[in-house]
Design an enzyme around this catalytic site. Structure first.
Site, PDB file in Angstrom:
ATOM      1  N   TYR A   1     -34.212   6.349  -1.628  1.00 14.59           N
ATOM      2  CA  TYR A   1     -35.514   5.686  -1.770  1.00 14.59           C
ATOM      3  C   TYR A   1     -35.938   5.535  -3.234  1.00 14.59           C
ATOM      4  CZ  TYR A   1     -36.466   6.069   3.263  1.00 14.59           C
ATOM      5  OH  TYR A   1     -36.436   5.940   4.633  1.00 14.59           O
TER       6      TYR A   1
ATOM      7  N   TYR B   1     -41.421   0.689   7.180  1.00 16.83           N
ATOM      8  CA  TYR B   1     -42.422   1.740   6.997  1.00 16.83           C
ATOM      9  C   TYR B   1     -42.234   2.530   5.704  1.00 16.83           C
ATOM     10  CZ  TYR B   1     -39.587   5.913   8.094  1.00 16.83           C
ATOM     11  OH  TYR B   1     -38.679   6.945   8.057  1.00 16.83           O
ATOM     12  N   ARG B   2     -41.106   2.369   5.045  1.00 15.76           N
ATOM     13  CA  ARG B   2     -40.825   3.104   3.810  1.00 15.76           C
ATOM     14  C   ARG B   2     -39.665   2.402   3.125  1.00 15.76           C
ATOM     15  NH1 ARG B   2     -39.043   9.525   3.767  1.00 15.76           N
ATOM     16  NH2 ARG B   2     -39.171   9.882   1.517  1.00 15.76           N
TER      17      ARG B   2
END
Length: 515
Positions: free
Chosen positions: A94, A471-472
């Protein structure tokens, strides 16, 4: 190279930055302000298909107290220096520990690692940002508190503050982590300290037991945002159950995902299965047991025939459904009968308990996660192809079989177009499913880097066009994903940013939010 610094904050001259660094050292001391290329190396490397130089920080600050953070923010406001805050800084797939934009200072809070309180009777913890799951796990074990953690797959090296603030999930009945958050301390951009919920009341003893407080509920605006720096974080823990029964249910055809989800949904909504069920594709589980190169070489995505051979060689299903039952033995016996009857009707499912699957490494690491134990086995994914490239693609799906089949097929099609493999799983909430896909590629191969970027871009574009929200996401795609949620939400986020951080010093670009 930007003079004496490897990068400079946007719009800040070297002379101005010199003054800011001198001020930071006055607060933290010489050794806690890092500026050399060697010192900053751990904060630059990412797994995204963009040059790491685009995310190079200008400096790293190692704070240990709230008072230091307040003074740091005063300096940042004075010199208009942006600061990107991390806790443990892992965030693999991420964005890692690197800032969203080149030149931002990284504020590293891993030295703020005090476990402030763990209450055995009320089953909650209050911790600082640098506390890792392993640290808290060891504390609970040492003091024989009889409490379980819920943690994400990176477990030991990650921490509850960073994971929950990015709305990560785990695998026990407490797996929806933000749902079990209760009370934050937040340093605002102007240096004021806010305690959310009951924490705003002097002498309150209900900060970690009642979420709401009085008036608007504020905790949510400090998740996936850049409106403040969380310095204390409360959350609920699960009392260790008297009995625990993990199991895996295997299916052999991709279209069986429809049956799987239609069976699971009522079991989850009714609480028969209390934890977040994982439906893992064979290629998500295979790296625990095999390497890609054992089955395919050369360009292009792995073939269906090779995947089928992997399932046979390593006793995997195309879909592997991991769940558990918790409670007294009597409760488990009743619910186990319901589960086995539900999955046994079609004759397609192979049901394995701990007794049959105890020696299976894939089952062992899943069982560990479902009981809140330490395991790093999921990082085997990074050995599947090799080369250090990884991005998590994470659209949300309704808990409907037809929807999940559609998402899997669409994802697999787009990945295949770019020569990449489908390594995905669905994590079943109550009514939703997190579809989590690791887009793995070789970052040392320029062609794969280009393909991975184009692939991820197409995934986001295609899924959002069909109404599937992400969502991310990693820092390279935050703006693109923010755009998919429309101009009104982006504008509201900007209004809040202007009100809480008028100089825009806190993590510009986080979730696409900036002045």
């Amino acid at each position: 190279m930007a003079g004496k610094y490897i990068a400079l904050p946007k719009g800040v001259s070297e002379q101005t930055f010199d003054a800011a660094i001198k001020a930071f050292r006055g607060v933290l001391g010489e050794t806690s302000v890092l500026t050399s290329a060697e010192q900053l190396a751990p904060y630059i490397k990412t797994m995204m298909p963009v040059p790491d130089s685009e995310h190079a920080p200008s400096a790293v600050l190692m704070a240990t107290t709230v008072e230091q953070i307040q003074k740091i923010l005063g300096i940042c406001n004075q010199y208009k220096v942006p600061v990107w805050t991390i806790s443990t800084g892992k965030n693999l797939g991420y964005g890692s520990a690197a800032p969203a934009e080149r030149g931002q200072i990284v504020l590293d809070l891993k030295r703020m690692n005090r476990i402030l309180e763990v209450d055995k009777d009320l089953a909650y913890a209050l911790v600082e940002p640098g506390v890792t799951y392993k640290q808290l796990y060891d504390h609970i074990a040492e003091h024989k508190l009889g409490l379980w953690l819920s943690m994400p797959a990176p477990s030991a090296i990650a921490g509850p503050v960073g994971n929950t603030l990015d709305r990560g999930v785990g695998y026990t009945p407490y797996g929806e982590h933000f749902m079990y958050a209760c009370g934050m301390e937040v340093v605002l951009a102007n240096g004021e300290v806010l305690r959310t919920g009951m924490g705003s009341m002097p002498n309150s003893n209900t900060w970690q037991v009642f979420k709401w407080g009085y008036g608007p509920y504020l905790d949510g605006i400090f998740t996936q945002s850049n409106y403040g720096i969380v310095t204390k974080f409360g959350f609920w823990l699960m009392p260790a159950p008297p009995a625990f029964k993990p199991f895996v249910i295997q299916y052999q055809h991709e279209e069986d995902i429809v049956e799987i989800v239609e069976i699971i949904r009522p079991l989850r909504i009714n609480g028969v299965i209390p934890n977040a069920v994982v439906i893992a594709h064979a290629l998500y589980e295979a790296p625990v047991k095999a390497r890609r190169s054992d089955y395919v070489t050369g360009p292009g995505s792995i073939t269906d025939e090779a995947v089928r051979k992997i399932t046979k060689d390593h006793k995997l299903g195309i879909w592997n459904v991991y769940a558990a039952l918790y409670g007294t033995q009597e409760q488990i016996d009743v619910n186990w009968k319901i589960v086995t009857q539900a999955f046994g009707k079609s004759g397609k499912a192979k049901i394995l308990t701990e007794k049959e699957a105890a020696d299976d490494p894939a089952f062992a690491y899943r069982a560990a996660l479902m009981r809140g134990d330490m395991t790093l086995k999921e990082f085997s994914l990074y050995n599947w192809r090799g080369g250090g490239g990884s991005m998590w693609f994470a659209p949300v799906s309704q808990a409907r079989g037809s929807e999940t089949l559609k998402q899997m097929s669409l994802t697999k099609q787009i990945l295949g177009k770019y020569g990449l493999d489908y390594s995905g799983e669905f994590i079943v909430g109550m009514r939703d499913m997190h579809h989590v896909v690791d887009v793995l590629y070789d970052k040392t191969n320029p062609d794969q880097v280009k393909a991975a970027y184009q692939c991820f871009d197409e995934l986001v574009t295609t899924f959002s066009a069909q109404g599937y929200g992400i969502y991310r996401v990693n820092t390279a795609f935050m703006d693109k994903v923010a755009d998919t949620y429309g101009p009104v939400q982006r504008n509201v986020n900007k209004i809040l940013k202007k009100a809480l951080d008028p100089n825009g010093i806190l993590a510009p670009g986080k979730s696409g939010i900036r002045l």
